[in-house]
Motif scaffolding. Structure first.
Motif, short mmCIF file in Angstrom:
data_model
loop_
_atom_site.label_atom_id
_atom_site.label_comp_id
_atom_site.label_asym_id
_atom_site.label_seq_id
_atom_site.Cartn_x
_atom_site.Cartn_y
_atom_site.Cartn_z
N LEU B 4 -11.91 0.03 -35.56
CA LEU B 4 -13.32 -0.34 -35.52
C LEU B 4 -13.79 -0.49 -34.06
O LEU B 4 -13.01 -0.93 -33.21
CB LEU B 4 -13.55 -1.68 -36.23
N TYR B 5 -15.05 -0.13 -33.83
CA TYR B 5 -15.65 -0.31 -32.50
C TYR B 5 -16.95 -1.08 -32.65
O TYR B 5 -17.73 -0.81 -33.57
CB TYR B 5 -15.96 1.06 -31.87
N PHE B 6 -17.17 -2.03 -31.73
CA PHE B 6 -18.41 -2.81 -31.78
C PHE B 6 -19.15 -2.75 -30.45
O PHE B 6 -18.55 -2.48 -29.40
CB PHE B 6 -18.10 -4.27 -32.13
N ALA B 7 -20.45 -3.05 -30.53
CA ALA B 7 -21.34 -3.15 -29.37
C ALA B 7 -21.27 -1.87 -28.54
O ALA B 7 -21.32 -0.78 -29.09
CB ALA B 7 -21.02 -4.42 -28.56
N ARG B 10 -18.94 0.96 -29.54
CA ARG B 10 -19.43 1.82 -30.63
C ARG B 10 -20.42 2.84 -30.07
O ARG B 10 -20.38 4.02 -30.42
CB ARG B 10 -20.08 0.99 -31.73
N ALA B 56 -8.67 -6.96 -31.41
CA ALA B 56 -8.23 -7.78 -32.54
C ALA B 56 -7.42 -6.91 -33.49
O ALA B 56 -7.79 -5.76 -33.75
CB ALA B 56 -9.43 -8.37 -33.27
N ASN B 58 -6.07 -7.07 -37.35
CA ASN B 58 -6.27 -7.81 -38.60
C ASN B 58 -7.08 -9.08 -38.36
O ASN B 58 -6.78 -10.16 -38.89
CB ASN B 58 -4.92 -8.09 -39.28
N GLN B 59 -8.11 -8.94 -37.50
CA GLN B 59 -9.12 -9.98 -37.25
C GLN B 59 -8.64 -11.17 -36.44
O GLN B 59 -9.28 -12.22 -36.42
CB GLN B 59 -9.77 -10.43 -38.57
N ASP B 60 -7.50 -11.00 -35.75
CA ASP B 60 -7.06 -12.01 -34.79
C ASP B 60 -6.95 -11.37 -33.41
O ASP B 60 -6.51 -10.23 -33.28
CB ASP B 60 -5.68 -12.58 -35.17
N TYR B 61 -7.33 -12.15 -32.37
CA TYR B 61 -7.24 -11.62 -31.01
C TYR B 61 -5.78 -11.35 -30.64
O TYR B 61 -4.90 -12.15 -30.95
CB TYR B 61 -7.80 -12.64 -30.01
N GLU B 73 -5.70 -3.16 -39.29
CA GLU B 73 -7.11 -2.93 -38.93
C GLU B 73 -7.23 -3.36 -37.47
O GLU B 73 -7.01 -4.52 -37.14
CB GLU B 73 -8.02 -3.80 -39.81
N ALA B 75 -9.55 -3.60 -34.02
CA ALA B 75 -10.94 -3.57 -33.55
C ALA B 75 -10.98 -3.68 -32.04
O ALA B 75 -10.22 -4.44 -31.44
CB ALA B 75 -11.73 -4.71 -34.18
N PHE B 77 -13.75 -4.28 -28.83
CA PHE B 77 -15.12 -4.73 -28.55
C PHE B 77 -15.19 -5.40 -27.18
O PHE B 77 -14.17 -5.78 -26.61
CB PHE B 77 -15.60 -5.68 -29.66
N PRO B 79 -16.26 -8.46 -24.39
CA PRO B 79 -16.26 -9.92 -24.47
C PRO B 79 -17.48 -10.38 -25.26
O PRO B 79 -18.57 -9.80 -25.13
CB PRO B 79 -16.35 -10.35 -23.00
#
Lengths: 155, 83
Positions: B4-7, B10, B56, B58-61, B73, B75, B77, B79
């Motif tokens: 996944l990529y954010f901000a 992405r 991250a 599996n949703q942990d840093y 998973e 990700a 992104f 800061p």
């Protein structure tokens, strides 16, 4: 203890009422509400006008991180309750972004925990802001001052 | 593996999410980043400065030397800037 991540607005007064309703052991509540500013950066005279901002987040990880932050606060202070509400989507200047509240028997714990929740949220919860300004769109950069604020609570 | 990529990551890669077939020799985040850089010029631009990329699993840093496996998973992104 509750975490809500939502697009819609919230009513700060109603949240405060609900937060304290029927509770007779709490001596104080500290509640912080963050709003959208209408200028970029630190200086209202120098920064471009912000017409709106869009908040993006990482669904799932956001809730997970906020719950972890809340649990950490409750492990550090004798809190009766905590509440975190954070919005996402497009917001205009003056709109509410975030609400953090902590209640305790005594004010010190409520004040400190409220500040801690915001400081940690700012550096750990996966939200990102893009500002829609008079000079175009710009991703908001993370601030060193926010890192410093969070670092104060390191153990 | 789901990536996944954010901000602005992405925006630079041009995608929010992609499925990656993980080669057996890729076992850390740092190695995964090298693999992803080769997918497009946009990916290379997104990962040009790793000091401003957070990760991250599996949703942990996690850090760049953390392990990754096929079912993760992952990700990427910038800061965070909420609140």
């Amino acid at each position: 203890m509750a975490v809500r991540v939502q697009r819609e607005d919230f009513d700060s007064g109603a949240e405060l009422e609900r937060f304290s309703a029927g509770k007779t052991r709490i001596g104080g509540i500290c509640l912080f509400v963050g709003l959208v500013r209408d200028y970029m950066g630190h200086d209202p005279a120098a920064g471009a006008e912000v017409r709106a901002m869009t908040l993006e987040h990482y669904p799932g990880m956001t809730e997970r991180q906020l719950e972890a932050i809340e649990a950490e606060a409750r492990s550090r202070w004798p809190l009766e309750d905590t509440l975190i509400i954070h919005r996402y989507g497009m917001l205009e200047p003056g709109e509410r972004i975030v609400l953090v509240a902590a209640s305790s028997a005594h004010r010190d714990a409520a004040f400190e925990a409220c500040r801690f929740l915001m400081d940690w949220l700012k550096t750990k919860a996966p939200f990102w802001k893009v500002e829609h300004t008079s000079e175009g769109d710009a991703w908001v950069d993370a601030k060193e001052s926010d890192d410093a604020a969070a670092a104060r609570w390191k153990r | 593996m789901k990536v996944l990529y954010f901000a602005w990551l992405r925006a630079k890669t041009g995608i929010g999410e992609e499925e990656i077939a993980l080669p057996s020799e890729v076992v850390t985040i740092a190695q995964l980043v090298e693999l992803l850089k080769g997918r497009s010029p946009g990916h290379a631009a997104a990962f040009a400065e790793m000091a401003v990329v957070r990760v991250a699993v599996n949703q942990d840093y996690v850090g760049l030397d953390s392990p990754v496996t096929t079912g993760d998973e992952v990700a990427f992104f910038p800061p965070v800037t909420g609140g």
